[in-house]
Design a protein around this motif. Sequence first.
Motif, mmCIF file in Angstrom:
data_model
loop_
_atom_site.group_PDB
_atom_site.id
_atom_site.type_symbol
_atom_site.label_atom_id
_atom_site.label_comp_id
_atom_site.label_asym_id
_atom_site.label_seq_id
_atom_site.Cartn_x
_atom_site.Cartn_y
_atom_site.Cartn_z
ATOM 1 N N THR A 191 52.162 54.759 38.882
ATOM 2 C CA THR A 191 50.959 54.444 37.111
ATOM 3 C C THR A 191 50.583 55.267 36.656
ATOM 4 O OG1 THR A 191 49.006 53.638 37.605
ATOM 5 C CG2 THR A 191 49.263 54.655 39.440
ATOM 6 N N ALA A 192 49.681 54.523 35.431
ATOM 7 C CA ALA A 192 49.575 55.695 34.186
ATOM 8 C C ALA A 192 48.330 56.455 35.140
ATOM 9 C CB ALA A 192 48.853 54.934 33.080
ATOM 10 N N ARG A 206 44.294 40.643 44.145
ATOM 11 C CA ARG A 206 43.636 39.513 43.734
ATOM 12 C C ARG A 206 43.250 39.112 42.380
ATOM 13 N NH1 ARG A 206 39.402 36.375 47.229
ATOM 14 N NH2 ARG A 206 40.403 33.732 45.777
ATOM 15 N N LEU A 207 42.318 40.792 41.794
ATOM 16 C CA LEU A 207 41.944 40.646 40.305
ATOM 17 C C LEU A 207 42.731 41.212 39.202
ATOM 18 C CD1 LEU A 207 38.181 39.786 40.601
ATOM 19 C CD2 LEU A 207 40.408 38.193 40.380
ATOM 20 N N TYR A 208 42.623 42.670 40.326
ATOM 21 C CA TYR A 208 43.572 44.224 38.979
ATOM 22 C C TYR A 208 44.809 43.902 39.450
ATOM 23 C CZ TYR A 208 38.656 46.144 38.346
ATOM 24 O OH TYR A 208 37.984 46.237 37.541
ATOM 25 N N GLY A 209 45.625 43.664 40.185
ATOM 26 C CA GLY A 209 47.200 43.651 40.445
ATOM 27 C C GLY A 209 47.958 42.118 39.244
ATOM 28 N N ARG A 210 47.105 41.771 39.341
ATOM 29 C CA ARG A 210 47.134 40.002 38.592
ATOM 30 C C ARG A 210 47.306 39.651 36.843
ATOM 31 N NH1 ARG A 210 45.653 35.285 42.697
ATOM 32 N NH2 ARG A 210 46.836 36.203 44.995
ATOM 33 N N TRP A 211 46.129 40.896 36.883
ATOM 34 C CA TRP A 211 45.768 41.239 35.211
ATOM 35 C C TRP A 211 46.081 42.543 34.818
ATOM 36 C CZ3 TRP A 211 44.160 37.203 32.815
ATOM 37 C CH2 TRP A 211 43.266 35.324 33.370
ATOM 38 N N PHE A 212 46.280 43.380 35.513
ATOM 39 C CA PHE A 212 46.846 44.645 34.965
ATOM 40 C C PHE A 212 47.564 45.664 35.559
ATOM 41 C CE2 PHE A 212 41.292 43.869 34.875
ATOM 42 C CZ PHE A 212 41.825 44.008 33.498
ATOM 43 N N PRO A 213 49.166 44.222 35.653
ATOM 44 C CA PRO A 213 49.766 44.836 36.361
ATOM 45 C C PRO A 213 50.424 46.060 36.114
ATOM 46 C CG PRO A 213 50.002 43.032 35.000
ATOM 47 C CD PRO A 213 49.357 43.020 34.419
ATOM 48 N N ALA A 214 50.794 46.629 34.922
ATOM 49 C CA ALA A 214 50.860 47.597 34.873
ATOM 50 C C ALA A 214 50.561 49.117 35.292
ATOM 51 C CB ALA A 214 51.028 48.064 32.955
ATOM 52 N N HIS A 215 49.160 49.072 35.604
ATOM 53 C CA HIS A 215 48.270 49.998 36.498
ATOM 54 C C HIS A 215 48.256 49.755 37.784
ATOM 55 C CE1 HIS A 215 47.238 50.209 31.940
ATOM 56 N NE2 HIS A 215 47.470 51.294 32.336
ATOM 57 N N PHE A 216 48.332 48.723 38.386
ATOM 58 C CA PHE A 216 47.882 48.077 39.534
ATOM 59 C C PHE A 216 49.251 47.120 40.519
ATOM 60 C CE2 PHE A 216 43.951 49.310 38.294
ATOM 61 C CZ PHE A 216 43.056 50.185 39.067
ATOM 62 N N GLY A 217 50.237 47.214 40.242
ATOM 63 C CA GLY A 217 51.222 46.298 40.297
ATOM 64 C C GLY A 217 51.927 46.690 41.768
ATOM 65 N N ALA A 269 54.472 48.727 42.620
ATOM 66 C CA ALA A 269 54.900 49.748 43.232
ATOM 67 C C ALA A 269 53.673 50.388 43.049
ATOM 68 C CB ALA A 269 55.373 49.756 41.247
ATOM 69 N N ALA A 270 53.117 50.682 41.931
ATOM 70 C CA ALA A 270 51.925 51.218 42.141
ATOM 71 C C ALA A 270 51.122 51.322 43.294
ATOM 72 C CB ALA A 270 50.195 51.144 40.628
ATOM 73 N N LEU A 271 50.498 49.949 44.195
ATOM 74 C CA LEU A 271 49.819 50.224 45.595
ATOM 75 C C LEU A 271 51.091 50.543 46.750
ATOM 76 C CD1 LEU A 271 48.091 47.046 44.882
ATOM 77 C CD2 LEU A 271 47.286 48.930 44.272
ATOM 78 N N HIS A 317 51.678 54.605 50.354
ATOM 79 C CA HIS A 317 52.748 55.789 50.912
ATOM 80 C C HIS A 317 52.111 57.584 51.247
ATOM 81 C CE1 HIS A 317 56.195 59.010 50.908
ATOM 82 N NE2 HIS A 317 57.173 58.122 51.677
ATOM 83 N N ASP A 318 51.150 57.695 49.769
ATOM 84 C CA ASP A 318 50.499 59.100 49.718
ATOM 85 C C ASP A 318 49.752 59.686 49.937
ATOM 86 O OD1 ASP A 318 52.963 59.410 48.057
ATOM 87 O OD2 ASP A 318 51.765 58.355 45.993
#
Length: 782
Positions: free
Chosen positions: A236-237, A669-680, A682-684, A689-690
């Motif tokens: 994620t950026a 629910r909101l950010y993962g769906r509407w902003f998938p490049a940053h909260f998809g 893989a990012a979550l 993991h971290d």
Amino acid sequence: MERAQKRASTAGADGSATRPEASGTALELLVHGVGGTTPEKMLDDPRTVRITGDDTAAVFRRAQDADAESTPDDHQGRPVPEAYVWCNLTSGNGTRALWLLLLPFMVVNLAHWMRPTARGRKRTVRLYGLLVRLAGLTLTVLLVAAVCEVALDLAAWQCAGTRACAERHTWLGFLSPTVSDGGWWSRPGRRLALAALVPAALTWLLWYLSQRTWSAYESQQPMPRTPEPDEETGRTALGRPGFWYGRRLVARLRAAHTAAGLLTVAAAVGTSAARFDHRSGGPALLDALGRFLEAALVAAAVGVVWVVCRRGRSEHRLDRDLDAHLVRRLPLTALVLLGLAAVYAGWERPGWESAGRLPGDATFGGIALVQGLLVIALGAVADVLYRAHPDPRAAMRGLGGPAVAMLACALGGVMSGGVSQRVADWLDGTGMNIPGPPVLLTWQASVIPPLLVVLLVLCGWLAWRTRLLRRSELAAVERDYPDQPKDPSRTRRIARARAAATLTDRGPLLVAVTSTTTLLLGAGALVGAMTTDKAPAEAAQRTHAFVEGAAETAQALGSWLIGFGFILFVTWGRRAYKDASARRTIGILWDVGTFWPRAAHPFAPPCYAERAVPDLTWRMETWTRTTGGRLVLSGHSQGSVLAAAAAWQLTPSVRKRVGLLTYGSPLERLYGRWFPAHFGPAALSALHHDVDCWRNLHRPTDPIGGPVGLPGDCGPEVDREALKDPLAYGRTDAHPLPAPVLGHSDYQADPVFAEERERLLARLRPGLPAQRPQDDSGRSSA
């Protein structure tokens, strides 16, 4: 205050920092959600002190915990709670009501961040950002053109040039050739030059608000750091060093948009005089000056577009450089051209009289056409990105950004048309003495009733679906409370809350239908205005009776609706200026809409996260560096989004010492769906993991928060099973009075919250093995 800050960082007797591993002291950093709250409520103590920060955003502790680091024996076995209060970033004094004027700019800025996930497609991603920035530029030109329409065309050209209108408005008398007996200011060009002060002042106001809010909110630099060898920021950026510091891009865009606004005013003034000079037999000198001015305006406009297209965001490093020459010279050049246009237009021209309208139809039609083409191109680029890496959770199959960009353009059109219609009605009343606003604006107002009909049908369908879902939830409610005497009204109330909470998941459908209908109706309005050059009711004359009646009804109703919307908008802004509660409501809207940096439009409301995320990062980094301890980062609602963004900014070694507790969280629910490049996903998944451990709480009645829903083995250990809401179905010994349906609020009232919080805090205590908590099925988490 200074003593509290000093005590909070006091070292041990030997000069070294007191370490929680040896003393048992741990830190719990609380971050509130939308709407804000007070540190007293967050810490459940009436006596609090500010540890660090200012009046805008600060960290607070209970007074008894202010010196926790210097007195570790007093905090054995319990964490030190801290509250980060950031509500003043979005809800403050009455000038925040002016942010309502920036609503289209905020919406188009959101479109920039809604692109689908992309891997290895840097050029396509850059093209996506370029198209959104160009759409944002057209919104600035549209807003300034609307004010030019009001000040130059309706007031200075039409009303001042018509005797009956000028006599009705005596403040325009000195501009009227008849009322002032040919006074110096009554020449058409001089009227336009004087009226140009209004849109020029608006452009300056937008520049000033952008500059001032940047200094107040976004000028805080993130913590400089060197990436660690095992650090991975590709998921994620939001973890990149320069993500939350966009000074260079915002300054470039601010200069370009300011210049675009001034050039729009200069074109409205200068080209009107140039058209008169280009007639056959006109003065050769003025004709040559007019052509030179037009060429200079075109060259400057090309320069503005080049600046907007040339460079995007610098996220991989903390970019402190500033293109000083460009930032200063571009608006100055546009201002000089505006001055030259005003002087040129004010030259004496015998025989030049104002009649009809200024050619606004061509201007507004060109803007509408460009916006439509940009939205279509943006949709094509988004589709290419989505097809390369499909994400089934992405809203509208990755087309959320283009749809939102279309809504931003529609908002700009409605606001422009509303202002023009209302000013025209105010100047002319019912006298029909002036031609009024451009025909295209009347067509755009006329398509509002059909759009509302479509939305009403859709809302009716959603209500029917919600009613069916409520019926299916009745059995689920009874299963969740098996040993309670059944009360049909109580069961229906709980089922209704659960069904209503699912409407959030219907948001993509609503946006898709609205944006598609708006695009089609807008295209029809543009074609109708360009082909007929008449208002809808006039164009439909001598057609079928049904068509003629529908056109007249749509035009009249559209004019009324756009007027009502304009009055409602002004009333809301006036109320927000005087009423603190109304300002708080506007602040909640900005909490959601201004989380993202200003990447597409510099005049959008300021990004509070560019202050809040560095605040949280600095606090966590410095505390762990000083004490060597661990901490729990606890975020509710939008606070969970800030918490995740701050955790991504930490170095991996510090991130591993952080436990994350989120509740009522819109992360997926909101950010993962509407902003998938940053909260998809893989990012979550990388965040989970971290960090040391992550637990998430949610309710079926919560319309905002939901499960994180990570794929594979990550899901169960992050999400707790849905909490019961209400806590008790009927009256019990623990709840002798009826328990309320809490929905999105007061997660701390549930005993499960204390249980999960205790499990996370137990990992911070010395002497205990650092093991993953078990998931809800009893399986040990990996």
